[in-house]
Design a protein around this motif. Structure first.
Motif, PDB file in Angstrom:
ATOM      1  N   THR A 186       1.063  -5.834  18.419  1.00  0.00           N
ATOM      2  CA  THR A 186       1.370  -5.356  17.072  1.00  0.00           C
ATOM      3  C   THR A 186       0.552  -6.096  16.014  1.00  0.00           C
ATOM      4  N   THR A 187       0.129  -7.325  16.300  1.00  0.00           N
ATOM      5  CA  THR A 187      -0.832  -7.985  15.416  1.00  0.00           C
ATOM      6  C   THR A 187      -2.134  -7.198  15.389  1.00  0.00           C
ATOM      7  N   ASP A 188      -2.589  -6.772  16.557  1.00  0.00           N
ATOM      8  CA  ASP A 188      -3.791  -5.944  16.632  1.00  0.00           C
ATOM      9  C   ASP A 188      -3.603  -4.655  15.843  1.00  0.00           C
ATOM     10  N   MET A 189      -2.415  -4.089  15.904  1.00  0.00           N
ATOM     11  CA  MET A 189      -2.109  -2.850  15.181  1.00  0.00           C
ATOM     12  C   MET A 189      -2.290  -3.026  13.677  1.00  0.00           C
ATOM     13  N   VAL A 190      -1.668  -4.050  13.111  1.00  0.00           N
ATOM     14  CA  VAL A 190      -1.735  -4.198  11.656  1.00  0.00           C
ATOM     15  C   VAL A 190      -3.129  -4.633  11.197  1.00  0.00           C
ATOM     16  N   PHE A 191      -3.838  -5.353  12.065  1.00  0.00           N
ATOM     17  CA  PHE A 191      -5.166  -5.813  11.687  1.00  0.00           C
ATOM     18  C   PHE A 191      -6.174  -4.667  11.681  1.00  0.00           C
ATOM     19  N   THR A 192      -6.046  -3.742  12.613  1.00  0.00           N
ATOM     20  CA  THR A 192      -7.068  -2.702  12.791  1.00  0.00           C
ATOM     21  C   THR A 192      -6.707  -1.361  12.161  1.00  0.00           C
ATOM     22  N   GLN A 193      -5.534  -1.253  11.532  1.00  0.00           N
ATOM     23  CA  GLN A 193      -5.097   0.044  11.006  1.00  0.00           C
ATOM     24  C   GLN A 193      -4.731  -0.057   9.521  1.00  0.00           C
ATOM     25  N   PRO A 194      -5.691  -0.363   8.659  1.00  0.00           N
ATOM     26  CA  PRO A 194      -5.382  -0.537   7.232  1.00  0.00           C
ATOM     27  C   PRO A 194      -4.883   0.751   6.591  1.00  0.00           C
ATOM     28  N   VAL A 195      -3.981   0.582   5.640  1.00  0.00           N
ATOM     29  CA  VAL A 195      -3.511   1.723   4.832  1.00  0.00           C
ATOM     30  C   VAL A 195      -4.086   1.665   3.419  1.00  0.00           C
ATOM     31  N   ILE A 196      -4.694   0.544   3.066  1.00  0.00           N
ATOM     32  CA  ILE A 196      -5.129   0.305   1.689  1.00  0.00           C
ATOM     33  C   ILE A 196      -6.090   1.371   1.178  1.00  0.00           C
ATOM     34  N   HIS A 197      -6.884   1.967   2.065  1.00  0.00           N
ATOM     35  CA  HIS A 197      -7.883   2.941   1.645  1.00  0.00           C
ATOM     36  C   HIS A 197      -7.293   4.311   1.337  1.00  0.00           C
ATOM     37  N   GLU A 198      -5.983   4.478   1.560  1.00  0.00           N
ATOM     38  CA  GLU A 198      -5.353   5.787   1.384  1.00  0.00           C
ATOM     39  C   GLU A 198      -4.227   5.775   0.349  1.00  0.00           C
ATOM     40  N   LEU A 199      -4.117   4.750  -0.444  1.00  0.00           N
ATOM     41  CA  LEU A 199      -2.988   4.648  -1.368  1.00  0.00           C
ATOM     42  C   LEU A 199      -2.906   5.826  -2.323  1.00  0.00           C
ATOM     43  N   GLU A 200      -4.052   6.377  -2.690  1.00  0.00           N
ATOM     44  CA  GLU A 200      -4.066   7.491  -3.649  1.00  0.00           C
ATOM     45  C   GLU A 200      -3.407   8.746  -3.099  1.00  0.00           C
ATOM     46  N   THR A 201      -3.204   8.805  -1.778  1.00  0.00           N
ATOM     47  CA  THR A 201      -2.612  10.004  -1.174  1.00  0.00           C
ATOM     48  C   THR A 201      -1.090   9.951  -1.131  1.00  0.00           C
ATOM     49  N   ILE A 202      -0.491   8.838  -1.535  1.00  0.00           N
ATOM     50  CA  ILE A 202       0.972   8.742  -1.533  1.00  0.00           C
ATOM     51  C   ILE A 202       1.528   9.582  -2.677  1.00  0.00           C
ATOM     52  N   THR A 203       2.371  10.545  -2.342  1.00  0.00           N
ATOM     53  CA  THR A 203       2.916  11.458  -3.354  1.00  0.00           C
ATOM     54  C   THR A 203       4.324  11.080  -3.797  1.00  0.00           C
ATOM     55  N   ALA A 204       5.007  10.234  -3.039  1.00  0.00           N
ATOM     56  CA  ALA A 204       6.383   9.871  -3.373  1.00  0.00           C
ATOM     57  C   ALA A 204       6.419   8.914  -4.553  1.00  0.00           C
ATOM     58  N   PRO A 205       7.414   9.049  -5.431  1.00  0.00           N
ATOM     59  CA  PRO A 205       7.609   8.017  -6.458  1.00  0.00           C
ATOM     60  C   PRO A 205       7.864   6.679  -5.783  1.00  0.00           C
ATOM     61  N   THR A 206       7.235   5.626  -6.303  1.00  0.00           N
ATOM     62  CA  THR A 206       7.170   4.348  -5.582  1.00  0.00           C
ATOM     63  C   THR A 206       7.578   3.187  -6.474  1.00  0.00           C
ATOM     64  N   LEU A 207       8.403   2.322  -5.923  1.00  0.00           N
ATOM     65  CA  LEU A 207       8.722   1.041  -6.546  1.00  0.00           C
ATOM     66  C   LEU A 207       8.059  -0.051  -5.720  1.00  0.00           C
ATOM     67  N   LEU A 208       7.282  -0.904  -6.361  1.00  0.00           N
ATOM     68  CA  LEU A 208       6.557  -1.963  -5.678  1.00  0.00           C
ATOM     69  C   LEU A 208       7.062  -3.309  -6.182  1.00  0.00           C
ATOM     70  N   PHE A 209       7.842  -3.998  -5.338  1.00  0.00           N
ATOM     71  CA  PHE A 209       8.392  -5.305  -5.672  1.00  0.00           C
ATOM     72  C   PHE A 209       7.461  -6.378  -5.107  1.00  0.00           C
ATOM     73  N   ILE A 210       7.026  -7.279  -5.966  1.00  0.00           N
ATOM     74  CA  ILE A 210       6.070  -8.299  -5.550  1.00  0.00           C
ATOM     75  C   ILE A 210       6.539  -9.692  -5.973  1.00  0.00           C
ATOM     76  N   GLY A 211       6.772 -10.561  -4.963  1.00  0.00           N
ATOM     77  CA  GLY A 211       6.914 -11.988  -5.222  1.00  0.00           C
ATOM     78  C   GLY A 211       5.516 -12.571  -5.325  1.00  0.00           C
ATOM     79  N   GLU A 212       5.139 -13.042  -6.497  1.00  0.00           N
ATOM     80  CA  GLU A 212       3.738 -13.386  -6.747  1.00  0.00           C
ATOM     81  C   GLU A 212       3.287 -14.680  -6.073  1.00  0.00           C
ATOM     82  N   LYS A 213       4.216 -15.480  -5.568  1.00  0.00           N
ATOM     83  CA  LYS A 213       3.825 -16.705  -4.870  1.00  0.00           C
ATOM     84  C   LYS A 213       3.530 -16.453  -3.388  1.00  0.00           C
ATOM     85  N   ASP A 214       3.631 -15.212  -2.969  1.00  0.00           N
ATOM     86  CA  ASP A 214       3.277 -14.845  -1.607  1.00  0.00           C
ATOM     87  C   ASP A 214       1.792 -15.098  -1.374  1.00  0.00           C
ATOM     88  N   ASN A 215       1.448 -15.516  -0.150  1.00  0.00           N
ATOM     89  CA  ASN A 215       0.035 -15.714   0.193  1.00  0.00           C
ATOM     90  C   ASN A 215      -0.285 -15.164   1.586  1.00  0.00           C
TER      91      ASN A 215
END
Length: 323
Positions: A225-254
């Motif tokens: 599953t590490t291989d899965m998340v490393f090799t299957q990015p979703v970042i390049h498709e964010l514009e295709t998300i049609t659902a209303p979205t709430l994005l909660f971010i703890g900014e001290k995350d690294n």
């Protein structure tokens, strides 16, 4: 974690003996030629508001780690479904499974169909956030809304220069997992360098699966599953998300997969969630960004009262994000 004079708990590869906050159910189905079992929580509120929230756990988490969020959601009238994905926690860990975010999304969709859950608010944390984004892209008609809590995958680690190690190397690394290592990582990444006794339960949960003669089953699933998340990015498709979205971010995350084995020039630019959150919110068409400057990777565990109050406030204005 267990006290120094106590025997550390051993839960085995299926997390046997670790108690979940609500009754555990099972969904039996066939996938990739294997008969597999997906465990899940499905809890109805005393007074229903007609909406369902599906909670997707992260890679180092389980359905049980949502317990601090489930209670407030139930009190507010939401039906709550929280699965353990295939390969994780109490669910099956088939040795030859081809893991993909698409497959896990399809498994989740099949579970929800079996429970007549209808279009649901899909909420994911960490890897679960990455999976939730894939689910929303793959099953837009079944996604009433999307809630992302410090999702990983807001950057393409390989494209950023993180070296690819491969499943065999990740397997050897996973076999070295210990309670001490888990705690040190969680303290620095999940809780911004602070630690409270209540976090020990989640360290024991993970470490307990690696104790005993069958620990390689867990390590092998985690490597793939590490291989899965490393090799299957979703970042390049964010514009295709049609659902209303709430994005909660703890900014001290690294958090960044591969940061530990990357060159310094690469490492220094990875996992900056104060930047990653703003970039993702700007690219998802109907997104609202909620930031916690003092919190890290697990804001719902680190500051549950504050997180839940804000979550319920935002959900009251669903489906349209606030201005």
């Amino acid at each position: 974690m267990a006290a120094a004079d106590e025997t550390p708990p051993a839960y085995g590869p299926m997390l046997e003996g670790f108690d979940y906050p609500y009754p555990v159910r099972t969904f039996d189905f066939s996938s990739q030629g294997e008969d597999v079992q997906m465990t899940y929580l499905d809890v109805a509120p005393d007074t229903a508001n007609g909406q369902t929230v599906v909670l997707l756990h992260g890679k180092n988490f389980c359905a049980a780690t949502w317990e601090g969020v489930m209670g407030p959601l139930l009190e507010a009238g939401y039906r709550v479904i929280a699965p353990d994905q295939i390969g994780f926690c109490k669910s099956s860990k088939p040795a030859a499974y081809q893991y993909s975010l698409h497959q896990l999304a399809a498994n989740t969709h099949a579970l929800l169909d079996s429970e007549n859950a209808g279009p649901a608010i899909v909420m994911g944390h960490s890897m679960g956030g990455m999976l939730a984004m894939r689910y929303a892209m793959q099953f837009p008609d079944s996604t009433a809304g999307l809630v992302l809590v410090n999702p990983i995958g807001l950057e393409d680690w390989k494209a950023e220069g993180v070296p690819y190690l491969g499943v065999d190397a990740w397997f050897e690394s996973q076999k070295q997992t210990s309670a001490e290592g888990i705690k040190a990582y969680q303290k620095s990444t999940y809780y911004a360098g602070e630690w409270r006794d209540e976090y020990d339960r989640w360290v024991d949960m993970l470490a307990g699966m690696y104790r005993g003669d069958e620990s390689d089953i867990v390590a092998w699933s985690q490597a793939r599953t590490t291989d899965m998340v490393f090799t299957q990015p979703v970042i390049h498709e964010l514009e295709t998300i049609t659902a209303p979205t709430l994005l909660f971010i703890g900014e001290k995350d690294n958090t960044a997969i591969g940061k530990g084995w990357s060159p310094e020039a690469v490492k220094s630019r990875l996992g900056d969630y104060s930047v990653l959150g703003e970039d993702a919110a700007g690219r998802i068409p109907q997104a609202r960004l909620i930031e916690f400057p003092d919190l890290a990777h697990s804001p719902h565990i680190q500051a549950p009262e504050r997180f839940n109050a804000r979550l319920l406030d935002e959900l009251e204005s669903w489906p349209a994000p606030a201005d």
